[in-house]
Each structure stands twice: as C-alpha cells, then as structure tokens.
Scaffold this motif. Structure first.
Motif, PDB file in Angstrom:
ATOM      1  N   PHE A 139       7.874 -12.851   1.502  1.00 47.47           N
ATOM      2  CA  PHE A 139       8.486 -11.813   2.336  1.00 47.47           C
ATOM      3  C   PHE A 139       9.496 -10.989   1.537  1.00 47.47           C
ATOM      4  CE2 PHE A 139       7.221 -14.107   6.360  1.00 47.47           C
ATOM      5  CZ  PHE A 139       6.516 -13.038   6.880  1.00 47.47           C
ATOM      6  N   GLU A 140      10.175 -11.636   0.583  1.00 49.35           N
ATOM      7  CA  GLU A 140      11.109 -10.902  -0.268  1.00 49.35           C
ATOM      8  C   GLU A 140      10.360  -9.880  -1.129  1.00 49.35           C
ATOM      9  OE1 GLU A 140      14.803  -9.834  -1.777  1.00 49.35           O
ATOM     10  OE2 GLU A 140      14.335 -11.222  -0.131  1.00 49.35           O
ATOM     11  N   VAL A 141       9.203 -10.275  -1.651  1.00 46.37           N
ATOM     12  CA  VAL A 141       8.378  -9.363  -2.459  1.00 46.37           C
ATOM     13  C   VAL A 141       7.903  -8.187  -1.616  1.00 46.37           C
ATOM     14  CG1 VAL A 141       6.145  -9.165  -3.613  1.00 46.37           C
ATOM     15  CG2 VAL A 141       7.636 -11.093  -4.125  1.00 46.37           C
ATOM     16  N   ILE A 142       7.496  -8.444  -0.384  1.00 50.66           N
ATOM     17  CA  ILE A 142       7.022  -7.378   0.503  1.00 50.66           C
ATOM     18  C   ILE A 142       8.142  -6.396   0.819  1.00 50.66           C
ATOM     19  CG2 ILE A 142       6.158  -6.903   2.831  1.00 50.66           C
ATOM     20  CD1 ILE A 142       4.693  -9.599   2.687  1.00 50.66           C
ATOM     21  N   GLU A 143       9.342  -6.911   1.054  1.00 48.91           N
ATOM     22  CA  GLU A 143      10.468  -6.045   1.398  1.00 48.91           C
ATOM     23  C   GLU A 143      10.888  -5.154   0.237  1.00 48.91           C
ATOM     24  OE1 GLU A 143      13.540  -8.583   2.779  1.00 48.91           O
ATOM     25  OE2 GLU A 143      12.502  -9.148   4.637  1.00 48.91           O
ATOM     26  N   GLN A 144      10.713  -5.641  -0.987  1.00 50.56           N
ATOM     27  CA  GLN A 144      11.136  -4.876  -2.158  1.00 50.56           C
ATOM     28  C   GLN A 144      10.179  -3.743  -2.507  1.00 50.56           C
ATOM     29  OE1 GLN A 144      11.736  -7.650  -5.355  1.00 50.56           O
ATOM     30  NE2 GLN A 144      13.649  -8.461  -4.502  1.00 50.56           N
ATOM     31  N   ASP A 145       8.935  -3.833  -2.057  1.00 46.96           N
ATOM     32  CA  ASP A 145       7.955  -2.790  -2.376  1.00 46.96           C
ATOM     33  C   ASP A 145       7.168  -2.461  -1.104  1.00 46.96           C
ATOM     34  OD1 ASP A 145       6.152  -1.032  -3.407  1.00 46.96           O
ATOM     35  OD2 ASP A 145       5.243  -2.427  -4.846  1.00 46.96           O
ATOM     36  N   GLU A 146       7.630  -1.461  -0.382  1.00 48.06           N
ATOM     37  CA  GLU A 146       6.994  -1.091   0.880  1.00 48.06           C
ATOM     38  C   GLU A 146       5.624  -0.452   0.678  1.00 48.06           C
ATOM     39  OE1 GLU A 146       9.665   1.379   3.007  1.00 48.06           O
ATOM     40  OE2 GLU A 146      11.158  -0.207   3.323  1.00 48.06           O
ATOM     41  N   ALA A 147       5.351   0.028  -0.550  1.00 47.91           N
ATOM     42  CA  ALA A 147       4.064   0.666  -0.829  1.00 47.91           C
ATOM     43  C   ALA A 147       3.058  -0.306  -1.444  1.00 47.91           C
ATOM     44  CB  ALA A 147       4.270   1.861  -1.764  1.00 47.91           C
ATOM     45  N   MET A 148       3.334  -1.574  -1.387  1.00 43.15           N
ATOM     46  CA  MET A 148       2.473  -2.577  -2.014  1.00 43.15           C
ATOM     47  C   MET A 148       1.090  -2.619  -1.360  1.00 43.15           C
ATOM     48  SD  MET A 148       3.151  -6.687  -2.388  1.00 43.15           S
ATOM     49  CE  MET A 148       4.553  -6.405  -3.461  1.00 43.15           C
ATOM     50  N   THR A 149       0.065  -2.720  -2.192  1.00 45.16           N
ATOM     51  CA  THR A 149      -1.302  -2.852  -1.690  1.00 45.16           C
ATOM     52  C   THR A 149      -1.658  -4.331  -1.534  1.00 45.16           C
ATOM     53  OG1 THR A 149      -2.281  -2.884  -3.901  1.00 45.16           O
ATOM     54  CG2 THR A 149      -1.935  -0.716  -2.870  1.00 45.16           C
ATOM     55  N   PHE A 232       0.570  -9.710   6.412  1.00 53.05           N
ATOM     56  CA  PHE A 232       0.735  -8.508   5.598  1.00 53.05           C
ATOM     57  C   PHE A 232      -0.465  -7.574   5.762  1.00 53.05           C
ATOM     58  CE2 PHE A 232      -0.036  -6.393   1.466  1.00 53.05           C
ATOM     59  CZ  PHE A 232       1.098  -5.601   1.411  1.00 53.05           C
ATOM     60  N   ASN A 233      -1.661  -8.145   5.742  1.00 54.85           N
ATOM     61  CA  ASN A 233      -2.877  -7.342   5.919  1.00 54.85           C
ATOM     62  C   ASN A 233      -2.924  -6.682   7.293  1.00 54.85           C
ATOM     63  OD1 ASN A 233      -5.358  -6.294   5.109  1.00 54.85           O
ATOM     64  ND2 ASN A 233      -6.498  -8.037   5.911  1.00 54.85           N
ATOM     65  N   LEU A 234      -2.457  -7.426   8.316  1.00 50.17           N
ATOM     66  CA  LEU A 234      -2.409  -6.867   9.674  1.00 50.17           C
ATOM     67  C   LEU A 234      -1.421  -5.711   9.747  1.00 50.17           C
ATOM     68  CD1 LEU A 234      -3.358  -7.106  12.620  1.00 50.17           C
ATOM     69  CD2 LEU A 234      -1.464  -8.721  12.986  1.00 50.17           C
ATOM     70  N   ASP A 235      -0.273  -5.861   9.090  1.00 52.69           N
ATOM     71  CA  ASP A 235       0.723  -4.782   9.078  1.00 52.69           C
ATOM     72  C   ASP A 235       0.195  -3.550   8.361  1.00 52.69           C
ATOM     73  OD1 ASP A 235       2.473  -6.406  10.442  1.00 52.69           O
ATOM     74  OD2 ASP A 235       3.556  -7.044   8.656  1.00 52.69           O
ATOM     75  N   LEU A 236      -0.565  -3.765   7.256  1.00 52.22           N
ATOM     76  CA  LEU A 236      -1.168  -2.624   6.561  1.00 52.22           C
ATOM     77  C   LEU A 236      -2.164  -1.905   7.443  1.00 52.22           C
ATOM     78  CD1 LEU A 236      -1.890  -3.939   2.930  1.00 52.22           C
ATOM     79  CD2 LEU A 236      -0.144  -2.304   3.632  1.00 52.22           C
ATOM     80  N   THR A 237      -2.947  -2.664   8.189  1.00 49.24           N
ATOM     81  CA  THR A 237      -3.951  -2.070   9.086  1.00 49.24           C
ATOM     82  C   THR A 237      -3.291  -1.252  10.174  1.00 49.24           C
ATOM     83  OG1 THR A 237      -5.420  -3.955   8.666  1.00 49.24           O
ATOM     84  CG2 THR A 237      -5.909  -2.571  10.577  1.00 49.24           C
ATOM     85  N   ASN A 238      -2.189  -1.762  10.715  1.00 51.98           N
ATOM     86  CA  ASN A 238      -1.474  -1.066  11.789  1.00 51.98           C
ATOM     87  C   ASN A 238      -0.808   0.217  11.303  1.00 51.98           C
ATOM     88  OD1 ASN A 238      -2.206  -3.007  13.637  1.00 51.98           O
ATOM     89  ND2 ASN A 238      -0.368  -4.238  13.309  1.00 51.98           N
ATOM     90  N   LYS A 239      -0.474   0.263  10.010  1.00 48.50           N
ATOM     91  CA  LYS A 239       0.115   1.490   9.475  1.00 48.50           C
ATOM     92  C   LYS A 239      -0.887   2.633   9.442  1.00 48.50           C
ATOM     93  CE  LYS A 239       3.620  -0.651   6.487  1.00 48.50           C
ATOM     94  NZ  LYS A 239       4.067  -0.836   5.108  1.00 48.50           N
TER      95      LYS A 239
END
Length: 239
Positions: A139-149, A232-239
């Motif tokens: 979660f720390e990695v995700i928060e640091q890079d909002e554009a992460m694939t 994370f994948n679900l959040d990307l889909t919702n975006k």
C-alpha cells in the motif's frame, strides 16, 4: 516502543497485554478440560484480531492482513493436526525424567491437544507479522506512485515478497535455533546418535513448529499480496 512510536506504541503495548491475558485464559480453560476444537478457533480469532488491529489504524491494511491470517491459520491448523498425528510430539521426553521423578503424571489432560495448541499458537505471530508487513509495504508503494500500472505493481510485489520472505524466515529460524542451543549441546555432549536426535520429542516439536511457521509466512505473503493486487486492479478498473 513508547519512545519511538508514542501513541501507536501505547496501543501496541495494550494489544500485547490483551494477548497475554487471552493466552493465559486459553491455558486455564484447557486445564479445565474444555475441548480444544472449541477453544482454539475462538482464541485464534481473538489473538489475531488483537495482534493486527491493535498494531495499525489503517482499515484497508488491517482488514486484508486479518483476512489473510485467518485463512492461512485455518488451513495450517488442519495440517497441524496431521503433523501431530504423524509425529506424536505430545507428553514428556526422556530428558524430562529427573524433573518429573517425584511428580504425578495423572493430570487428566490430553497432551496431544496441548501439542497441537502449542504449534498453532507459535505460528500466529509469524503469520500476522508477515501479512501486515507485505500489505503495509504494498500500500505504501501504491500511495507513492498514483500512476503505477499493473505490471509495475507486480514487479514491486515480487521484489518486496522476496525481501520480506527471506528476512521473516531467517528471523524465525534463528529464534528457534537460539532457543534449542542448550538441547543441542546436551545431545552432542552425551553422544546421541542421529536416530536418537531425530526421535527426540523436545527438538522435533520445535522443528515442527518452525516449519509450520515458515509455511505460514510463505502462504501469508503470497495470499496477502494476491488480495492487495486484486484490490489495486479493481481500483484501476474503476478509474
């Protein structure tokens, strides 16, 4: 803990105190003869909840870590019963003979259940710690890079998994090794054969607990990483 973590340290210390009380109650109720199949699931749930939810106030992190820990402990709990059935680690060993010489062994306890409880409880901390570590780091990695694939996340997940897995297993191994040094020296000085060492209840019970803990760490890291990746994948889909 108080100097470094301040308020969080107080919460962690309270969780440690509550867990001590929970384990004391578990031991007391086992001594009263209450069936293990009733006690162990209840106190496993309580101990994991205290260990995880008292260590962090991040809802997503604690929820995934708790769900992961419950699944892993349930699966390994069934495996623990099988290990105890094969290994027969219950009761006392020949090395305990002098201490027990003047004591009665008719204490009315099922020592097979005691051995299962010991192995199950010993892996709870390792499972909860590994789950919290991987989830918090991801979660720390995700928060640091909002554009992460998703591919970048999977690469980070693999790297963090390898780091945490190696560190956690080494910690568990050296902890068990350190607690067994006196017993190993006993075996060496008394010229125990390899067969006697392998059939020693004291040593093999520790080894079994260590291996179960290692499996718990491995499964926790893999499963927790899967749950975080799914979210994370679900959040990307919702975006």
């Amino acid at each position: 803990m108080l100097l470094v973590a301040k308020k969080d340290g107080i919460r962690n210390l309270l969780g440690l105190g509550f867990n001590f009380i929970a384990i004391f109650m578990l031991i007391t109720m086992m001594a009263w003869g209450i069936p293990l199949l009733i006690l162990l699931p209840i106190f496993t749930f309580i101990i994991l909840a205290l260990s995880i939810y008292m260590s962090s106030d991040d809802g997503d992190t604690t929820n995934i870590a708790f769900k992961t820990s419950l699944i892993v402990v349930f699966v390994l709990g069934i495996f623990t019963i099988f290990v105890q059935y094969i290994g027969q680690f219950q009761g006392f060993s020949a090395e305990n003979a002098d201490e027990l010489e003047n004591l009665s062994l008719a204490v009315g306890l099922n020592f097979s259940n005691v051995a299962i409880s010991m192995m199950a409880i010993s892996m709870l901390g390792a499972v909860a710690e590994a789950a919290m570590a991987i989830v918090a780091n991801l979660f720390e990695v995700i928060e640091q890079d909002e554009a992460m694939t998703l591919n970048q996340f999977q690469a980070q997940r693999t790297m963090i998994t390898q780091q945490i897995l190696g560190t956690a297993i080494n910690t568990l191994f050296f902890g068990v090794l350190g607690s067994s040094v006196g017993l190993v020296l006993w075996f060496v000085r008394l010229d125990y054969s390899l067969a006697q060492i392998i059939n020693s209840k004291l040593l093999m019970a520790d080894v079994a607990s260590m291996l179960l803990g290692m499996l718990g760490i491995l499964f926790s890291i893999i499963l927790a990483g899967h749950f975080v990746e799914k979210k994370f994948n679900l959040d990307l889909t919702n975006k």
